[in-house]
Design a protein around this motif. Structure first.
Motif, PDB file in Angstrom:
ATOM      1  N   THR A 144     -25.635 -17.042 -12.662  1.00  0.00           N
ATOM      2  CA  THR A 144     -25.158 -16.218 -11.546  1.00  0.00           C
ATOM      3  C   THR A 144     -24.498 -17.071 -10.471  1.00  0.00           C
ATOM      4  N   GLU A 145     -25.161 -18.172 -10.096  1.00  0.00           N
ATOM      5  CA  GLU A 145     -24.612 -19.041  -9.051  1.00  0.00           C
ATOM      6  C   GLU A 145     -23.312 -19.702  -9.513  1.00  0.00           C
ATOM      7  N   ASP A 146     -23.282 -20.154 -10.765  1.00  0.00           N
ATOM      8  CA  ASP A 146     -22.073 -20.806 -11.280  1.00  0.00           C
ATOM      9  C   ASP A 146     -20.902 -19.829 -11.299  1.00  0.00           C
ATOM     10  N   LEU A 147     -21.157 -18.609 -11.758  1.00  0.00           N
ATOM     11  CA  LEU A 147     -20.091 -17.613 -11.823  1.00  0.00           C
ATOM     12  C   LEU A 147     -19.599 -17.245 -10.434  1.00  0.00           C
ATOM     13  N   SER A 148     -20.531 -17.155  -9.480  1.00  0.00           N
ATOM     14  CA  SER A 148     -20.143 -16.862  -8.104  1.00  0.00           C
ATOM     15  C   SER A 148     -19.240 -17.958  -7.548  1.00  0.00           C
ATOM     16  N   ARG A 149     -19.579 -19.215  -7.843  1.00  0.00           N
ATOM     17  CA  ARG A 149     -18.776 -20.347  -7.362  1.00  0.00           C
ATOM     18  C   ARG A 149     -17.378 -20.322  -7.996  1.00  0.00           C
ATOM     19  N   LEU A 150     -17.320 -20.020  -9.289  1.00  0.00           N
ATOM     20  CA  LEU A 150     -16.023 -19.943  -9.977  1.00  0.00           C
ATOM     21  C   LEU A 150     -15.185 -18.777  -9.448  1.00  0.00           C
ATOM     22  N   PRO A 196      -6.097 -18.880 -10.662  1.00  0.00           N
ATOM     23  CA  PRO A 196      -5.429 -20.142 -11.021  1.00  0.00           C
ATOM     24  C   PRO A 196      -5.442 -20.407 -12.513  1.00  0.00           C
ATOM     25  N   LEU A 197      -4.715 -21.444 -12.876  1.00  0.00           N
ATOM     26  CA  LEU A 197      -4.767 -21.965 -14.241  1.00  0.00           C
ATOM     27  C   LEU A 197      -6.076 -22.721 -14.438  1.00  0.00           C
ATOM     28  N   GLY A 198      -6.477 -22.852 -15.681  1.00  0.00           N
ATOM     29  CA  GLY A 198      -7.700 -23.602 -15.977  1.00  0.00           C
ATOM     30  C   GLY A 198      -7.614 -24.296 -17.312  1.00  0.00           C
ATOM     31  N   ILE A 199      -8.395 -25.353 -17.456  1.00  0.00           N
ATOM     32  CA  ILE A 199      -8.511 -26.068 -18.732  1.00  0.00           C
ATOM     33  C   ILE A 199      -9.991 -26.192 -19.065  1.00  0.00           C
ATOM     34  N   LEU A 200     -10.319 -25.930 -20.326  1.00  0.00           N
ATOM     35  CA  LEU A 200     -11.692 -26.053 -20.812  1.00  0.00           C
ATOM     36  C   LEU A 200     -11.776 -27.258 -21.732  1.00  0.00           C
ATOM     37  N   PHE A 201     -12.429 -28.318 -21.266  1.00  0.00           N
ATOM     38  CA  PHE A 201     -12.649 -29.465 -22.147  1.00  0.00           C
ATOM     39  C   PHE A 201     -13.827 -29.243 -23.100  1.00  0.00           C
ATOM     40  N   PRO A 202     -14.910 -28.569 -22.682  1.00  0.00           N
ATOM     41  CA  PRO A 202     -15.943 -28.231 -23.667  1.00  0.00           C
ATOM     42  C   PRO A 202     -15.426 -27.176 -24.650  1.00  0.00           C
ATOM     43  N   LEU A 261     -14.439 -14.335 -16.867  1.00  0.00           N
ATOM     44  CA  LEU A 261     -15.057 -13.416 -15.911  1.00  0.00           C
ATOM     45  C   LEU A 261     -14.664 -13.742 -14.471  1.00  0.00           C
ATOM     46  N   ALA A 262     -14.397 -15.027 -14.209  1.00  0.00           N
ATOM     47  CA  ALA A 262     -14.002 -15.441 -12.862  1.00  0.00           C
ATOM     48  C   ALA A 262     -12.514 -15.218 -12.589  1.00  0.00           C
TER      49      ALA A 262
END
Length: 312
Positions: free
Chosen positions: A60-66, A76-82, A93-94
């Motif tokens: 929940t906290e991570d999603l809120s921050r994102l 914005p644009l994003g890159i997923l290294f994992p 979702l963000a």
């Protein structure tokens, strides 16, 4: 103004180090990386000058921050290294328009699907392929198309000063070796550290080099057992440890986070392998020497002989 790219870093120290050429490519190709990842990465990456926001592992906290980051930057644009499904779902979702490999069933979650490179490439090349593919997919011209030979971690004055202060506080001589005896976890059910690491201590002392162990807080007791004859000092932060690696006469580590931190600053190093494939996860550093292979560990004699050759 350069477009912002929110970059989801991997969850391990070594992998974070190996994303550096990819992140530098983004920066050089007209984008501004914003980093999100585990808190250890903040101190490690301080010298690169990019914004950092933590991912704590609390959904929940991570999603809120994102969400907050996404609203600030207007999707914005994003890159997923994992390669994980969870990291792609969080970005989706963000409202972050993410690029990444379509692995782990996340095809529909990605805005840009980047073709995977060959399976036998180094992890540095794999991370670089994500960034290179994303830059092209976003219609920009890549500053270069091959990863540089060095990871290129930049240190800040605080880390360099911290290393100097530690040397003065603990009376560390000019010639010293940093030894990292432990590699946590297992690989295909086998331990990832060389059990004879204590055998290098006497040869180092004979050459006038002080063997130093400065483990992470979780490894203090294990490190004392694995390498009892070296001098053990209290843990420090990753940035200061990286600065010590740069000043060390040599860094001796397993295929672990320390090996990649040493590689990130271009330190002279020996990396010991016995169960992992150095062609995929070995140190990305022209000053590195790898001993052993995924088929077996080196002998004490092989390591000591190579150590003497390097330091002769």
């Amino acid at each position: 103004m350069k477009p912002i790219v929110i970059c989801r870093l991997p969850n391990h120290v070594g992998d974070c180090c190996m994303t550096l050429p990819a992140l530098r490519l983004l920066d050089a190709s007209g984008f501004t990386p914003y980093l999100v990842g585990k808190r250890f990465a903040e101190d490690l990456m301080l010298g690169m000058g990019w914004r950092f926001d933590p991912i704590e592992g609390h959904v929940t906290e991570d999603l809120s921050r994102l969400h907050y980051l996404s609203e600030q930057q207007h999707k914005p644009l994003g890159i997923l290294f994992p390669n994980s499904f969870g990291s792609a779902l969080q970005f989706k979702l963000a409202g972050i328009r993410s690029a990444g490999f379509a692995t782990d069933g996340r095809y529909l979650l990605l805005d840009k699907k980047i073709p995977e490179p060959a399976k036998n490439v180094h992890e540095v090349e794999r991370f670089f392929a994500v960034a290179l593919g994303a830059v092209k997919a976003w219609g920009a011209t890549p500053a270069w198309t091959e990863p540089p030979k060095e990871l290129g971690l930049q240190l800040i004055a605080r880390h360099t000063a911290g290393a100097k202060n530690l040397k003065e506080k603990f009376n560390i001589p000019e010639k010293f070796a940093l030894i990292a005896p432990i590699a946590r976890g297992v690989h295909h059910g086998k331990i990832k550290h060389w059990v004879h690491i204590n055998s290098v201590v006497k040869p180092l002392k004979d050459m006038g080099i002080e063997p130093i162990v400065m483990p992470s807080p979780e490894e203090v007791e294990e490190a004392k057992i694995a390498c009892p004859d070296a001098r053990h000092l209290p843990p420090t932060n990753l940035g200061t440890y990286a600065a010590l690696c740069k000043e060390a006469t040599i860094v001796i580590a397993n295929d672990s986070g320390v090996s990649h931190v040493a590689a990130a600053v271009g330190a002279k190093q020996i990396t010991l392998v016995g169960v992992t494939d150095p062609h995929r996860t070995g140190p990305w550093n022209p000053n590195a020497v790898v001993i052993g292979s995924e088929k077996g560990w080196p002998t004490e004699e092989e390591v000591i002989q190579k150590l003497r050759e390097i330091l002769r």
